[in-house]
Design a protein around this motif. Structure first.
Motif, short mmCIF file in Angstrom:
data_model
loop_
_atom_site.label_atom_id
_atom_site.label_comp_id
_atom_site.label_asym_id
_atom_site.label_seq_id
_atom_site.Cartn_x
_atom_site.Cartn_y
_atom_site.Cartn_z
N SER A 1 0.83 -1.21 0.00
CA SER A 1 0.00 0.00 0.00
C SER A 1 0.86 1.26 0.00
O SER A 1 0.54 2.24 -0.67
CB SER A 1 -0.95 0.00 1.20
OG SER A 1 -0.22 -0.10 2.41
N GLU A 2 1.98 1.24 0.72
CA GLU A 2 2.86 2.41 0.76
C GLU A 2 3.60 2.60 -0.56
O GLU A 2 3.79 3.73 -1.01
CB GLU A 2 3.85 2.29 1.91
CG GLU A 2 3.19 2.44 3.25
CD GLU A 2 4.17 2.45 4.40
OE1 GLU A 2 5.37 2.72 4.19
OE2 GLU A 2 3.72 2.17 5.52
N LEU B 1 2.44 1.71 -3.52
CA LEU B 1 1.44 2.21 -4.47
C LEU B 1 1.10 3.67 -4.19
O LEU B 1 0.95 4.46 -5.13
CB LEU B 1 0.19 1.33 -4.42
CG LEU B 1 0.39 -0.10 -4.91
CD1 LEU B 1 -0.89 -0.92 -4.70
CD2 LEU B 1 0.81 -0.14 -6.37
N SER B 2 1.00 4.06 -2.92
CA SER B 2 0.74 5.46 -2.57
C SER B 2 1.89 6.35 -3.01
O SER B 2 1.67 7.44 -3.55
CB SER B 2 0.53 5.61 -1.07
OG SER B 2 -0.63 4.96 -0.66
N TRP B 3 3.12 5.90 -2.79
CA TRP B 3 4.29 6.67 -3.19
C TRP B 3 4.32 6.84 -4.71
O TRP B 3 4.57 7.93 -5.22
CB TRP B 3 5.56 5.98 -2.70
CG TRP B 3 6.82 6.70 -3.09
CD1 TRP B 3 7.40 7.71 -2.42
CD2 TRP B 3 7.61 6.46 -4.24
NE1 TRP B 3 8.53 8.13 -3.09
CE2 TRP B 3 8.68 7.37 -4.21
CE3 TRP B 3 7.53 5.56 -5.31
CZ2 TRP B 3 9.65 7.41 -5.19
CZ3 TRP B 3 8.51 5.60 -6.29
CH2 TRP B 3 9.55 6.52 -6.23
N LEU B 4 4.02 5.76 -5.42
CA LEU B 4 4.02 5.80 -6.88
C LEU B 4 2.94 6.74 -7.39
O LEU B 4 3.16 7.53 -8.31
CB LEU B 4 3.82 4.39 -7.43
CG LEU B 4 3.97 4.19 -8.93
CD1 LEU B 4 5.36 4.62 -9.39
CD2 LEU B 4 3.73 2.74 -9.29
N LYS B 5 1.76 6.69 -6.78
CA LYS B 5 0.65 7.55 -7.19
C LYS B 5 1.00 9.02 -6.96
O LYS B 5 0.76 9.86 -7.81
CB LYS B 5 -0.61 7.18 -6.41
CG LYS B 5 -1.83 7.93 -6.84
CD LYS B 5 -3.06 7.44 -6.09
CE LYS B 5 -4.29 8.20 -6.51
NZ LYS B 5 -5.47 7.75 -5.75
N ALA B 6 1.59 9.33 -5.80
CA ALA B 6 1.98 10.71 -5.49
C ALA B 6 3.07 11.20 -6.44
O ALA B 6 3.07 12.37 -6.84
CB ALA B 6 2.46 10.80 -4.06
N ARG B 7 3.95 10.31 -6.81
CA ARG B 7 5.06 10.69 -7.72
C ARG B 7 4.53 10.97 -9.13
O ARG B 7 5.08 11.82 -9.84
CB ARG B 7 6.08 9.56 -7.75
CG ARG B 7 7.30 9.86 -8.54
CD ARG B 7 8.31 8.76 -8.31
NE ARG B 7 9.36 8.78 -9.27
CZ ARG B 7 10.46 9.52 -9.18
NH1 ARG B 7 10.63 10.29 -8.15
NH2 ARG B 7 11.38 9.45 -10.11
N ASN B 8 3.49 10.29 -9.54
CA ASN B 8 2.94 10.44 -10.88
C ASN B 8 1.87 11.53 -10.96
O ASN B 8 1.31 11.75 -12.02
CB ASN B 8 2.37 9.12 -11.39
CG ASN B 8 3.46 8.12 -11.70
OD1 ASN B 8 4.57 8.51 -12.05
ND2 ASN B 8 3.17 6.85 -11.55
N ARG B 9 1.60 12.18 -9.84
CA ARG B 9 0.58 13.25 -9.82
C ARG B 9 1.08 14.41 -10.67
O ARG B 9 2.23 14.82 -10.56
CB ARG B 9 0.35 13.70 -8.38
CG ARG B 9 -0.85 14.58 -8.22
CD ARG B 9 -1.15 14.83 -6.76
NE ARG B 9 -1.49 13.58 -6.12
CZ ARG B 9 -1.26 13.30 -4.86
NH1 ARG B 9 -0.69 14.18 -4.07
NH2 ARG B 9 -1.61 12.13 -4.34
#
Length: 71
Positions: free
Chosen positions: A55-56, A58-66
């Motif tokens: 989960s962390e 995926l969250s990190w990846l999502k924030a990086r791709n924002r």
């Protein structure tokens, strides 16, 4: 540190090869970023063994791709 028996019971924990594949980076790059304090935070499960919470990562990846805000 997490006990080895707990590792098998926790499918949320990812190995370095799994994280590297998900992020599409090499194992050596993942290790360099970890030692530099960049990337998703790992959990140390042994003297030289790390795992990452799915989960962390995926969250990190999502924030990086924002998308970046424009002015």
């Amino acid at each position: 540190m997490i006990a080895p028996a707990d590792l098998a019971a926790n499918p949320d924990l990812m190995t370095a090869p799994e994280v590297a594949a998900l992020l599409r980076v090499s194992l050596s790059f993942l290790a360099k970023e970890r030692t530099a304090g960049r990337g998703p935070d790992p959990v140390q499960v042994g003297p030289r063994c790390y795992r990452w919470h799915r989960s962390e990562v995926l969250s990190w990846l999502k924030a990086r791709n924002r998308p970046k805000a424009t002015r």
